[in-house]
Write a protein that holds these residues in place. Structure first.
Motif, mmCIF file in Angstrom:
data_model
loop_
_atom_site.group_PDB
_atom_site.id
_atom_site.type_symbol
_atom_site.label_atom_id
_atom_site.label_comp_id
_atom_site.label_asym_id
_atom_site.label_seq_id
_atom_site.Cartn_x
_atom_site.Cartn_y
_atom_site.Cartn_z
ATOM 1 N N MET A 1 0.797 -1.187 0.000
ATOM 2 C CA MET A 1 0.000 0.000 0.000
ATOM 3 C C MET A 1 0.847 1.261 0.000
ATOM 4 N N SER A 2 1.860 1.331 0.822
ATOM 5 C CA SER A 2 2.758 2.479 0.800
ATOM 6 C C SER A 2 4.188 1.977 0.854
ATOM 7 N N GLU A 37 -2.787 8.528 0.426
ATOM 8 C CA GLU A 37 -3.283 8.939 1.742
ATOM 9 C C GLU A 37 -4.253 7.905 2.313
ATOM 10 N N THR A 38 -5.150 7.417 1.456
ATOM 11 C CA THR A 38 -6.126 6.426 1.919
ATOM 12 C C THR A 38 -5.440 5.124 2.275
ATOM 13 N N SER A 39 -4.477 4.719 1.473
ATOM 14 C CA SER A 39 -3.730 3.498 1.744
ATOM 15 C C SER A 39 -3.020 3.581 3.090
ATOM 16 N N ALA A 40 -2.358 4.704 3.338
ATOM 17 C CA ALA A 40 -1.663 4.896 4.619
ATOM 18 C C ALA A 40 -2.656 4.867 5.775
ATOM 19 N N ARG A 41 -3.822 5.474 5.590
ATOM 20 C CA ARG A 41 -4.849 5.470 6.637
ATOM 21 C C ARG A 41 -5.337 4.043 6.901
ATOM 22 N N HIS A 86 -13.121 1.442 6.180
ATOM 23 C CA HIS A 86 -12.569 0.525 5.177
ATOM 24 C C HIS A 86 -13.574 0.319 4.044
ATOM 25 N N ARG A 87 -14.849 0.228 4.369
ATOM 26 C CA ARG A 87 -15.897 0.051 3.342
ATOM 27 C C ARG A 87 -15.914 1.248 2.382
ATOM 28 N N VAL A 88 -15.755 2.466 2.923
ATOM 29 C CA VAL A 88 -15.707 3.658 2.074
ATOM 30 C C VAL A 88 -14.504 3.572 1.128
ATOM 31 N N ALA A 89 -13.357 3.168 1.651
ATOM 32 C CA ALA A 89 -12.153 3.027 0.824
ATOM 33 C C ALA A 89 -12.349 1.949 -0.242
ATOM 34 N N GLN A 90 -13.022 0.849 0.102
ATOM 35 C CA GLN A 90 -13.292 -0.208 -0.877
ATOM 36 C C GLN A 90 -14.131 0.337 -2.038
ATOM 37 N N ARG A 91 -15.180 1.078 -1.712
ATOM 38 C CA ARG A 91 -16.046 1.634 -2.762
ATOM 39 C C ARG A 91 -15.263 2.596 -3.657
#
Length: 126
Positions: A1-2, A37-41, A86-91
């Protein structure tokens, strides 16, 4: 991811089975705004999941990304899969960041590891 260039490269340790792995393989799209940024989060967020054991990442020169997440039990994996953030990031991943992906989930029944010992220093070399 990062990328963590200062972190030494070592595999996640071998845990006492049984435990679970989630293997996520992906090919990213051209659109990557916000991905880093999302990956790091997500990497930080998953650490708070009870039963989370670790994660590894690899990227092939051809662009195939591989992330393996390790979880003590199926409940830990479910907690991660259903986490609201995580669901938001998946979408968003399906809408923007991935051309394709595959997720494989497996129960590990056997696990072992190896680490090369530091070479012994020859005292005669002094």
């Amino acid at each position: 991811m990062s990328d963590h260039p200062k972190t030494p490269v070592v595999p996640v340790e071998a845990f006492e089975p049984p435990y679970y792995v989630a293997v996520f393989t992906s090919v990213r799209s051209q659109e990557q705004d916000g991905y880093g940024e999302t990956s790091a989060r997500m990497e930080e967020l998953v650490k708070d999941v009870p039963g989370y054991l670790g994660m590894e990442h690899a990227q092939t020169p051809g662009g195939l990304g591989i992330t393996v997440g390790y979880f003590r039990d199926a409940d830990a994996l479910t907690r991660w899969r259903t986490d609201a953030e995580h669901r938001v990031a998946q979408r968003r991943g399906r809408a923007e960041w991935y051309e394709s992906y595959t997720l494989h989930v497996a129960k590990v029944e056997r696990s072992h590891g190896f680490t090369r010992a530091e070479p012994r220093r020859d005292p005669r070399a002094d």
